[in-house]
Design an enzyme around this catalytic site. Structure first.
Site, PDB file in Angstrom:
ATOM      1  N   ARG A  81     -45.674  -2.518 -17.903  1.00 35.38           N
ATOM      2  CA  ARG A  81     -46.367  -3.777 -18.156  1.00 35.38           C
ATOM      3  C   ARG A  81     -45.461  -4.687 -18.991  1.00 35.38           C
ATOM      4  NH1 ARG A  81     -50.417  -6.850 -16.196  1.00 35.38           N
ATOM      5  NH2 ARG A  81     -51.984  -7.491 -17.710  1.00 35.38           N
ATOM      6  N   THR A  84     -51.429  -9.896  -7.351  1.00 35.15           N
ATOM      7  CA  THR A  84     -50.868  -8.621  -7.734  1.00 35.15           C
ATOM      8  C   THR A  84     -50.612  -7.942  -6.408  1.00 35.15           C
ATOM      9  OG1 THR A  84     -52.076  -8.716  -9.792  1.00 35.15           O
ATOM     10  CG2 THR A  84     -51.619  -6.513  -8.979  1.00 35.15           C
ATOM     11  N   ASP A  91     -53.128 -12.850 -19.423  1.00 33.74           N
ATOM     12  CA  ASP A  91     -53.988 -11.660 -19.458  1.00 33.74           C
ATOM     13  C   ASP A  91     -54.352 -11.253 -20.895  1.00 33.74           C
ATOM     14  OD1 ASP A  91     -54.634 -11.221 -16.865  1.00 33.74           O
ATOM     15  OD2 ASP A  91     -53.141  -9.672 -16.481  1.00 33.74           O
ATOM     16  N   SER A 117     -54.691  -5.108 -18.741  1.00 33.84           N
ATOM     17  CA  SER A 117     -54.609  -5.284 -17.289  1.00 33.84           C
ATOM     18  C   SER A 117     -55.851  -4.689 -16.628  1.00 33.84           C
ATOM     19  CB  SER A 117     -53.366  -4.548 -16.798  1.00 33.84           C
ATOM     20  OG  SER A 117     -53.352  -4.494 -15.390  1.00 33.84           O
ATOM     21  N   GLY A 139     -56.052  -8.199  -7.105  1.00 32.15           N
ATOM     22  CA  GLY A 139     -57.338  -8.907  -7.201  1.00 32.15           C
ATOM     23  C   GLY A 139     -57.813  -9.165  -8.614  1.00 32.15           C
ATOM     24  N   GLY A 140     -56.910  -9.174  -9.606  1.00 25.21           N
ATOM     25  CA  GLY A 140     -57.331  -9.473 -10.981  1.00 25.21           C
ATOM     26  C   GLY A 140     -58.439  -8.544 -11.421  1.00 25.21           C
TER      27      GLY A 140
HETATM   28  N1  GLY Z   1     -52.531  -9.637 -13.865  1.00 28.06           N
HETATM   29  C1  GLY Z   1     -53.607  -8.903 -13.355  1.00 28.06           C
HETATM   30  C2  GLY Z   1     -53.808  -7.612 -14.069  1.00 28.06           C
HETATM   31  O1  GLY Z   1     -52.871  -7.048 -14.598  1.00 28.06           O
HETATM   32  O2  GLY Z   1     -54.896  -7.137 -14.136  1.00 28.06           O
END
Ligand code: GLY
Length: 568
Positions: A108, A380, A422, A451, A472-473
């Protein structure tokens, strides 16, 4: 004699790994066909793009394992799927190894050293949201390249071989799909506005399907990574180009930030669900913890008897999602920086208490259902891989929004993420996905932003059975939850579990998002129960591999995009 000597030197160089002869791929990057559902015996890769899936399968055929294939596929995606495939973003890998060991790797992004809690607020304390979504300042320190090298510990083939398909695709180009052409055309103005040098994604005329995309700067960056390893990205020429780009666009990532970045090996989240073992991602993804919460809450009910997409099953799962997402907003953040009560959040006692006020047939309310009582682009992309050695790999990576910050590093040819969004830019204020967070997810230098990515593997009889994940966030975890329930409880075909309409509730806003095509009668019944419904287009792009017996693999790519299933 001279000729013999020359051949001898070539053989020595080859054996020592100095020269890698990539076997020609049988896929033509200018003419290829998307495959949605395949059956095969040995190994499979499902990803967001045919050329990336094929790059992975080629590596499997050449003796690589699922980790090798996952590395090659991610690198190829960084070239052929610039909206989310990346070297300028971050991701998570979950794997079940043939030895029986489960691993997870966290790559990340992190907040740069110069980041601060209120960096996206104006003078009177209101968020200037675009700052955390677009352009230089929205980027976190990228983690993907470090993640690929951390994965190499479990790979069999040399890195040079794994990166070669990506270099070729960047250098010689490939034909873009219709969806990609549309997406470039739609982002044209942002690409111009948010860059200091016009990137290759901008063309004078409109892009159309079949046009060739060549990325010379990206090919050179990939070659530096091939030749210098991690240092080819985090130090030297590439790091300099990133830092210079930052200065030009008022960004804050420095060469020091890049040199300091490390991927981390984490202990995966592992739990049981109706006789299956689920392996998924821990913090800094909220995905694993809330997936465990949701599945454990669901396990207490006879979900199978309620049947797929009836008002009864959708209501139960919506109320489960509401409670898990309330906890996400209130308790979760990077556990290296804040205290998170993980054990309590997934304990039977706590989860039983959470469902106490669930009333079948009556909509719950996010004003009443807060987080539990504990003292203390959406863009993503996901890839699933399985090999014939017993390894399974599930990887989700991200730039956050589509094309991330939309800022390309001049001279280096890759897009930077906008992952800073985020974080909770301001506690209680929704981010890009409408999700709220609190102090646990506030910005701190070096901290990883929370995330939703949920790369997941399911074991049955201790053998890999399902490899699942999606972009999909915040909808990522609910889509994985529903896909697992669809296959395990409702016994649905893999194709239906991937492609039938999905729904989503994330506590706030208090509404059920239903995908286009969701049954009208169920929508009516839910509205009658008191739910607010909002129709939206696609929810996720789920990639599933299912292995039902030795040499019996089914790989399904989501129909919502260009996603492709390849295997042999
Ligand atoms: N940027 C989307 C996630 O990491 O959940």
């Amino acid at each position: 004699m001279r000729k013999v000597k020359f051949v001898f030197i070539l053989v020595i160089l080859f054996l020592s790994g100095k020269i890698i002869y990539a076997q020609p791929s049988n896929i033509d990057p200018y003419h290829y066909k998307i495959k949605k559902n395949i059956e095969c015996k040995n190994g499979a890769v499902v990803s967001a793009h045919t050329l990336a899936s094929e790059a992975g399968v080629q590596i499997l055929k050449e003796g690589g394992n699922a980790i090798d294939a996952a590395i090659a596929t991610q690198l190829a995606l960084a070239v052929v799927y610039p909206g989310a495939g990346n070297i300028g973003g971050g991701g998570f890998l979950v794997a079940h190894l043939k030895s029986g060991k489960n691993i997870s790797i966290d790559y990340r992004e992190v907040a740069p050293a110069a980041a601060s809690r209120d960096m996206y607020l104006d003078a009177i304390g209101n968020p200037v949201t675009n700052l955390s979504i677009n352009g230089h300042l929205s980027a976190g320190v990228p983690g993907t390249v470090a993640g690929l090298f951390a994965s190499m510990k479990y790979a069999k083939l040399p890195f040079k071989k794994l990166i070669q398909p990506a270099i070729d695709l960047a250098e010689k180009g490939f034909a873009i799909t219709e969806a990609q052409a549309k997406s470039f055309n739609a982002t044209h103005d942002d690409f111009i506005k948010l860059n200091t040098t016009i990137p290759v994604f901008v063309k004078d005329n409109l892009w159309k399907a079949g046009d060739t995309l060549v990325q010379k700067d990206l090919a050179n960056t990939l070659k530096r990574i091939r030749d210098l390893g991690e240092k080819g990205f985090y130090e030297g020429e590439t790091a300099k180009l990133i830092a210079e780009e930052m200065k030009k666009g008022k960004g804050i990532i420095t060469e020091k930030d890049l040199k300091k970045y490390r991927a981390k090996l984490r202990t995966p989240v592992v739990f049981n669900y109706r006789g299956h073992i689920i392996i998924t991602m821990p913090l800094p993804s909220s995905g694993g913890i809330i997936l465990e919460q949701m599945m454990k809450m669901a396990e207490k009910y006879n979900v199978a008897a309620m049947k797929f997409e009836t008002a009864q099953s959708v209501q139960l799962m919506t109320e489960i999602e509401r409670r898990a997402y309330a906890d996400r907003a209130n308790f979760l953040g990077d556990a290296d920086f804040v205290k998170v009560p993980v054990k309590t959040l997934v304990s039977d006692k706590y989860l039983k208490e959470r469902m106490k006020d669930y009333e079948p047939g009556k909509a719950g309310s996010s004003t009443q259902t807060k987080a539990g009582n504990i003292k203390e682009s959406e863009q993503t992309t996901h890839l699933s891989v399985i090999d014939n050695e017993g390894n399974a790999v599930s990887v989700t990576t991200t730039l956050n929004n589509s094309y991330g910050s939309k800022t390309v590093v001049s001279g280096a040819g890759f897009l930077l993420n906008d992952e800073m969004d985020d974080f909770s830019v301001k506690p209680g204020v929704p981010n890009l996905y409408g999700a709220v967070g609190n102090e646990k997810n506030a910005i701190t230098p070096g901290k990883r932003m929370l995330s939703s990515m949920t790369p997941t593997i399911v074991l049955k009889n201790n053998q890999p059975y399902l490899v699942v994940g999606t972009p999909g966030g915040t909808t990522i975890t609910t889509s994985v939850f529903q896909t697992l329930v669809d296959i395990i409880d409702f016994k649905m075909t893999t194709d239906d579990a991937v492609n039938k309409p999905k729904f989503h509730h994330q506590w706030l806003p208090d509404q059920v998002d239903v995908e286009k095509g969701f049954p009208e009668d169920v929508k009516k019944q839910l509205t009658k129960m008191g739910y607010t419904l909002k129709e939206r287009s696609a929810i996720g792009r789920t990639e599933v591999i299912k292995k039902t017996a030795p040499q019996k693999i089914e790989a399904v790519a989501d129909k919502r995009g260009d996603d492709d299933a390849a295997g042999y």
